[in-house]
Design an enzyme around this catalytic site. Structure first.
Site, PDB file in Angstrom:
ATOM      1  N   LYS A 133      47.212 -58.040 -31.658  1.00 58.06           N
ATOM      2  CA  LYS A 133      45.870 -57.677 -32.092  1.00 58.06           C
ATOM      3  C   LYS A 133      45.357 -58.462 -33.294  1.00 58.06           C
ATOM      4  O   LYS A 133      46.083 -58.748 -34.228  1.00 58.06           O
ATOM      5  CB  LYS A 133      45.822 -56.176 -32.431  1.00 58.06           C
ATOM      6  N   HIS A 148      17.951 -54.452 -25.370  1.00 54.53           N
ATOM      7  CA  HIS A 148      18.766 -53.363 -24.789  1.00 54.53           C
ATOM      8  C   HIS A 148      20.200 -53.829 -24.512  1.00 54.53           C
ATOM      9  O   HIS A 148      20.850 -53.309 -23.610  1.00 54.53           O
ATOM     10  CB  HIS A 148      18.162 -52.826 -23.484  1.00 54.53           C
ATOM     11  N   GLU A 150      33.773 -54.031 -39.288  1.00 53.49           N
ATOM     12  CA  GLU A 150      33.640 -52.598 -38.987  1.00 53.49           C
ATOM     13  C   GLU A 150      33.346 -51.817 -40.257  1.00 53.49           C
ATOM     14  O   GLU A 150      32.522 -50.900 -40.269  1.00 53.49           O
ATOM     15  CB  GLU A 150      34.925 -52.073 -38.344  1.00 53.49           C
ATOM     16  N   SER A 210      47.504 -55.138 -36.072  1.00 56.85           N
ATOM     17  CA  SER A 210      47.868 -53.774 -35.687  1.00 56.85           C
ATOM     18  C   SER A 210      49.335 -53.540 -36.000  1.00 56.85           C
ATOM     19  O   SER A 210      50.160 -54.444 -35.865  1.00 56.85           O
ATOM     20  CB  SER A 210      47.611 -53.594 -34.191  1.00 56.85           C
ATOM     21  N   LYS A 254      23.353 -41.399 -61.527  1.00 63.89           N
ATOM     22  CA  LYS A 254      24.165 -42.605 -61.718  1.00 63.89           C
ATOM     23  C   LYS A 254      25.250 -42.829 -60.670  1.00 63.89           C
ATOM     24  O   LYS A 254      25.361 -43.952 -60.139  1.00 63.89           O
ATOM     25  CB  LYS A 254      24.745 -42.611 -63.129  1.00 63.89           C
TER      26      LYS A 254
HETATM   27  N1  ARG Z   1      23.894 -38.058 -70.065  1.00 65.04           N
HETATM   28  C1  ARG Z   1      22.527 -37.688 -69.902  1.00 65.04           C
HETATM   29  C2  ARG Z   1      21.988 -38.315 -68.597  1.00 65.04           C
HETATM   30  O1  ARG Z   1      22.620 -39.174 -68.087  1.00 65.04           O
HETATM   31  C3  ARG Z   1      21.732 -38.199 -71.050  1.00 65.04           C
HETATM   32  C4  ARG Z   1      20.523 -37.409 -71.384  1.00 65.04           C
HETATM   33  C5  ARG Z   1      20.860 -36.118 -71.965  1.00 65.04           C
HETATM   34  N2  ARG Z   1      19.707 -35.435 -72.398  1.00 65.04           N
HETATM   35  C6  ARG Z   1      19.726 -34.144 -72.651  1.00 65.04           C
HETATM   36  N3  ARG Z   1      18.609 -33.619 -73.004  1.00 65.04           N
HETATM   37  N4  ARG Z   1      20.814 -33.427 -72.545  1.00 65.04           N
HETATM   38  O2  ARG Z   1      20.960 -37.928 -68.097  1.00 65.04           O
END
Ligand code: ARG
Length: 459
Positions: free
Chosen positions: A284, A157, A291, A278, A326
């Site tokens: 500072k 704590h 952070e 700062s 991605k």
């Molecule tokens: N750029 C697409 C992805 O990252 C690749 C797959 C595309 N497939 C499709 N059936 N349009 O998922």
């Protein structure tokens, strides 16, 4: 012939807005090496089962290598009309090899191709992350070694609780990072099954040999159900979850050191090189790096959340939504990678202020629990011992003294027969010496653990 790999069915071109909206080349470019590896394995397999000739496979592999180098050197123009990295590479191949290039996509689809590239990329990222964690562990072990004998207050704590060796403190993080590494390796095991050959969703009627590809690419097994493959992004969620745990561990440590570097705590001298100043207050020195390490944890956690939300409610098999996996994965990966690199540097350079810590180490009754256990060893039931020591602490607070300052008479009136031995567990260093359980902060235990870690990690 249409520039698009799927142009045949389309009468007019697609709207420029569609191209712009659906492209992923702006962020999936970085998969190029892994996409090429997958394609080379595919070409070799196609030759192995006589769907193409060995000479064609050879030409495809060599040209793909050149395309990889050209992409690296920025010699291949990036066009949103070519959607993604997979199409860029295949188009370049066809440009260079004509009909031979047109054969590469035999027996596969972008759906299994993209999962394969992502798996290969993640497998490498995961191994790199493991090495970075290992280096952070080494940094913490070195700090444990340097501060081996220093006693610091342990908190619950954020209130002073019991004394611990600084070595014990640093090794606590080494344990956390070890679990993080185990999580990565666990994720790697499940990830390491080959998607390629699942094709669009149902597999292929061509005599492809998936095991051949798996072997070339170092996958332990095949992903067995083609319908599952095109929709499987579990491995990315697992990877980013493992990353989020690393970020959470780093963020907690960063918070602790932000506190420790305050005047109020005064435990820590942060290296200048990892602080900032700062613009208005000349005196500072701010712990901005720590952070931000704390702050960036939120990015990684939200990346995990993004992926979970992305997958939620998706029907089988491939859906274009999946392309959005991605940015979240790359962001989490890059954030944690950067944090680990700077964390290793900071922990190696930071110095605990031993004298300042020692000056106030007797504050806060760090020895009270050991005193209670001393009573237990003399046959006092634990709850009674708790009560007795609680009262003694109250007495000390009234008098403004420490437990060790109480007189023989005080102890005798609390519980007969405590003196004179009771003084052997009072005071912080004596209390610390009294620890003995396995995994505790007992000096012998900490030394044993430090030795173990040195063997495990430093070898
Ligand atoms: N750029 C697409 C992805 O990252 C690749 C797959 C595309 N497939 C499709 N059936 N349009 O998922």
């Amino acid at each position: 012939m249409s520039q698009k790999t799927w142009g045949g069915r389309f009468e007019g071109g697609v709207d420029a807005l569609t191209e712009l909206y659906t492209e992923s080349i702006s962020f999936d470019r970085r998969l190029f090496r892994h996409d090429i590896l997958g394609s080379q394995a595919q070409a070799k397999m196609l030759a192995h089962v006589n769907l193409i000739t060995p000479a064609e496979a050879e030409a495809i592999c060599t040209t793909l290598d050149q395309i990889g180098d050209d992409l690296e050197a920025g010699k291949i123009p990036i066009r949103t009309s070519l959607e993604d990295i997979h199409t860029h590479i295949e188009s370049a191949l066809i440009e260079r090899l004509g009909d031979t290039g047109r054969k590469l996509h035999t027996g596969r689809s972008r759906n299994d191709q993209v999962v394969t590239a992502m798996k290969l990329w993640t497998r490498d990222a995961l191994d790199r992350m493991d090495q970075l964690l290992l280096d952070v562990q080494k940094g913490f072990i070195e700090a444990a070694e340097t501060h081996k004998e220093m006693i610091i207050p342990g908190y619950t704590h954020l209130q002073r609780a019991q004394p611990v060796l600084a070595g014990h403190y640093f090794l606590a993080y080494v344990e956390k990072f070890q679990r993080d590494r185990e999580r990565l390796m666990d994720c790697r095991k499940r990830l390491n099954r080959l998607p390629l050959g699942a094709a669009a969703l149902a597999g292929s009627s061509l005599p492809i040999d998936r095991r051949h590809v798996a072997k070339t690419l170092g996958f332990d097994d095949l992903a067995h159900n083609s319908l599952d493959v095109s929709s499987d992004r579990d491995f990315l969620i697992e990877y980013v979850f493992a990353l989020s745990m690393i970020a959470i561990h780093l963020g907690g440590w960063a918070e602790e050191w932000v506190l420790w570097s305050t005047t109020e705590f005064g435990f820590l001298n942060l290296p200048d090189a990892f602080c900032t100043g700062s613009s208005i207050m000349p005196h500072k020195k701010n712990p901005d790096v720590l952070e931000l390490m704390r702050g960036k944890t939120s990015r990684v956690i939200s990346d995990l959340n993004r992926l979970q939300i992305l997958l939620k409610g998706l029907p089988l098999a491939y859906n274009r939504d999946l392309q959005e996996d991605k940015p979240a994965v790359f962001d989490a990966n890059d954030t944690v990678e950067a944090s680990l690199i700077i964390a290793a540097a900071i922990v190696r350079k930071a110095q605990l202020k031993g004298e300042q810590i020692a000056a106030r180490i007797e504050d806060g009754f760090l020895d009270a629990t050991t005193l209670m256990e001393f009573l237990v060893l003399r046959g006092v039931p634990l709850r009674t011992a708790h009560e007795i020591v609680g009262k003694m602490v109250r007495l000390c607070e009234k008098r403004g003294c420490r437990l060790a300052d109480l007189s023989h008479a005080d102890f005798d009136s609390a519980y007969l027969g405590l003196t004179p031995e009771v003084y052997e567990v009072l005071g912080v260093s004596r209390a610390l010496m009294a620890f003995r359980s396995e995994g505790s902060t007992a000096p012998s235990e900490v030394a044993r653990q430090l030795d173990l870690w040195k063997v495990r990690v430093m070898a």
